[in-house]
Design an enzyme around this catalytic site. Structure first.
Site, PDB file in Angstrom:
ATOM      1  NE  ARG A   1      -0.635   1.717   3.566  1.00 35.58           N
ATOM      2  CZ  ARG A   1       0.533   2.338   3.770  1.00 35.58           C
ATOM      3  NH1 ARG A   1       1.629   1.682   4.083  1.00 35.58           N
ATOM      4  NH2 ARG A   1       0.606   3.652   3.645  1.00 35.58           N
ATOM      5  N   GLY A   2       0.264   2.401  -0.172  1.00 35.19           N
ATOM      6  CA  GLY A   2       1.006   3.637  -0.348  1.00 35.19           C
ATOM      7  C   GLY A   2       1.018   3.940  -1.840  1.00 35.19           C
ATOM      8  CB  ALA A   3      -0.038   6.907  -3.765  1.00 34.51           C
TER       9      ALA A   3
ATOM     10  NE  ARG B   1      -6.434   0.478  -2.033  1.00 35.33           N
ATOM     11  CZ  ARG B   1      -5.915   1.164  -1.011  1.00 35.33           C
ATOM     12  NH1 ARG B   1      -4.624   1.145  -0.784  1.00 35.33           N
ATOM     13  NH2 ARG B   1      -6.686   1.881  -0.219  1.00 35.33           N
TER      14      ARG B   1
ATOM     15  CD  GLN C   1      -3.629   2.187   6.812  1.00 37.02           C
ATOM     16  OE1 GLN C   1      -4.225   2.720   7.756  1.00 37.02           O
ATOM     17  NE2 GLN C   1      -4.265   1.820   5.717  1.00 37.02           N
TER      18      GLN C   1
ATOM     19  CG  ASP D   1      -3.812   7.836  -1.530  1.00 34.90           C
ATOM     20  OD1 ASP D   1      -3.830   8.391  -0.421  1.00 34.90           O
ATOM     21  OD2 ASP D   1      -3.347   6.687  -1.716  1.00 34.90           O
TER      22      ASP D   1
ATOM     23  CG  ASN E   1      -3.403  11.414   2.299  1.00 39.40           C
ATOM     24  OD1 ASN E   1      -2.765  10.573   1.673  1.00 39.40           O
ATOM     25  ND2 ASN E   1      -3.140  11.694   3.552  1.00 39.40           N
ATOM     26  CE  LYS E   2      -5.444   5.390   4.236  1.00 40.75           C
ATOM     27  NZ  LYS E   2      -6.146   4.403   3.389  1.00 40.75           N
TER      28      LYS E   2
END
Lengths: 312, 312
Positions: A48-50, A80, A174, A215, A225-226
């Site tokens: 995970r993580g863009a 995703r 996370q 993201d 973003n998150k």
């Protein structure tokens, strides 16, 4: 200086992924021998993580047989929906004569971009600052040192950052699992809080700035973003604190005029429900939110710090 | 109409407490035969919610031998520092000729106050409204129907409230465990979100008002409540939504001129760390925050709805 943890490695014709779902309890490498394995790893957040999912997906294209690459590209992009790096990296690998070499180039370039982001962003951190961050945006989430956390690690090494304050980042934690793990591994002082405590710490003067990743960034600067990032931006504005976004230029989506064009992934409600709610309870589980450009003090990309939205 | 769940009962010379740590998985009654048992139940959150811990503590004084009541009162007050109802109810029982009868009176009066709060507050809820709430402020947290959640349950019964949106309320998940359980038991439509998602729902127009309880209200109206409440107040103001506080008059502390005089309980960091962080990680775990009076649209007490701070 401790070594940066890396999320991906290419071994014997397969992509190996450090399974982030198992961290910090165990360091397990997941072997992906097909593009479908990679798509599943992206979908289930093993990686995970863009930037990191873009790199992984480029390798996924390289794992597909030549006649299957278009199908693989579509399947990888669908894993995703929010991070635009995923589609960008897949398209690069798909268009290349040698997708594996292109995936390696994407990985090397993202690492270099993150190094440049860290150098540019660290200069924004005042001496003795305590920086609030959300989710995990370090080396595990990217090539190289990461984005927002990469900036903070660099600022610590330059002797300016006093402490990372990490929002735990429900539902998938996370911040608790990965940001704390990476900070401890790299020797960066870090303190964990529940997401709801950020406002109190700002009011008490225990936070000097907010540093978030991204993201997807729309052309007007609206930034996905998150989930929980938008709240931090509103709270930073209320308390007169700067709110920074650190992300590679590959995060900017030239096709998204503003935040309204960014799809927000709705994930399985069970991610929210499973640690306490009664059986049969209903939940919403949006994985991202969009912070309007006007709440963002500056964007930090590999091209430097900009106070107007970064160009694609 | 389903029966309201009650947190406490007096049986055969002892106080029995419905153990809220075990909900929603199991309904277990904890028998407290001494004041120390009650203090421990309050300290460990077997019983929680500002009105409920006051009532429990008054019964705790009644369980002490006459010569031991002052010691018991001090021990019970020290069990949790933020909710002022605790000290108020203990002092009432201590000053009474018959502490048991006084504890019964406190319980009956708090129930009546909560009924009045529900009636007054429900009138503030527009038809079709979706109300965001935090922590758990229903029948389990109080005598009678509860405070903020009591208002929302009443508004639903009057046909106006469409949905409760419950913040899960990390670290102890009172929203996920207790608000969802009580709403489902009472037939009130409810949806759970992580605390970080509140801002997105406000921006999307999926929330029409915020209704919170209180653990202590200063004379100037500054209001201490569960960690995360202050963020919701800032976010409500940013989105132009009303932010209401519902609490009995016993929550107002005449000795606290403003929020600076309210002690904020710092609980064991392990409550934050235990669901994901690496071994050895540091955390802060403030259990409450203070919302400044200027962010509060109105306070709802048993005396009605007031737009200036309620009197002690």
């Amino acid at each position: 200086v401790s070594e940066l943890p890396a999320p991906l490695r290419w071994r014997d014709g397969a992509l190996e992924i450090l399974d982030q779902r198992r961290l910090p309890g165990a360091e397990v490498w997941l072997r992906c021998a097909t593009w479908r394995d990679v798509a599943e790893a992206v979908r289930t957040l093993a990686v995970r993580g863009a930037p990191a999912i873009g790199i992984a997906a480029a390798y996924g294209v390289a794992l597909a047989a030549p006649g299957e690459r278009s199908v693989a590209a579509a399947g990888l992009k669908a894993a995703r929906p929010t991070a635009v790096n995923l589609a960008w990296a897949v398209d690069r690998a798909l268009a290349a004569a040698d997708p594996l070499r292109e995936a390696e180039a994407v990985a090397a370039e993202e690492a270099a971009r993150c190094e440049a982001i860290a150098a540019a962003g660290a200069a924004l951190v005042p001496a003795g600052a305590r920086a609030l961050t959300i989710c995990h945006t370090g080396a595990l989430a990217a090539g190289g040192p990461g984005t927002a956390l990469g900036v903070l690690v660099r600022a610590h090494r330059e002797g300016r950052l006093r402490e990372v304050v990490a929002c735990e980042t429900r539902p998938l934690l996370q911040g608790a699992r990965l940001t704390m793990w990476e900070c401890m591994r790299l020797g960066v002082p870090a303190r964990l809080i529940v997401d709801g405590a950020a406002a109190l710490l700002m009011r008490r003067g225990e936070v000097d700035l907010v540093m978030a990743g991204a993201d997807r960034i729309a052309v007007n600067g609206d930034t996905a973003n998150k989930i929980g990032t938008y709240a931090l931006a509103v709270l930073a504005r209320h308390h007169g604190l700067p709110f920074y976004v650190a992300a590679p230029g590959s995060t900017v989506d030239p096709a998204a005029a503003d935040g309204g064009a960014i799809p927000v992934e709705e994930r399985d409600p069970d991610e929210v429900l499973r640690i306490g709610a009664p059986a049969g309870a209903r939940a919403s589980n949006p994985a991202f939110d969009v912070t309007p450009a006007e709440l963002i003090t500056a964007w930090i990309t590999e091209r430097g710090v900009v106070r107007t939205p970064p160009l694609p």
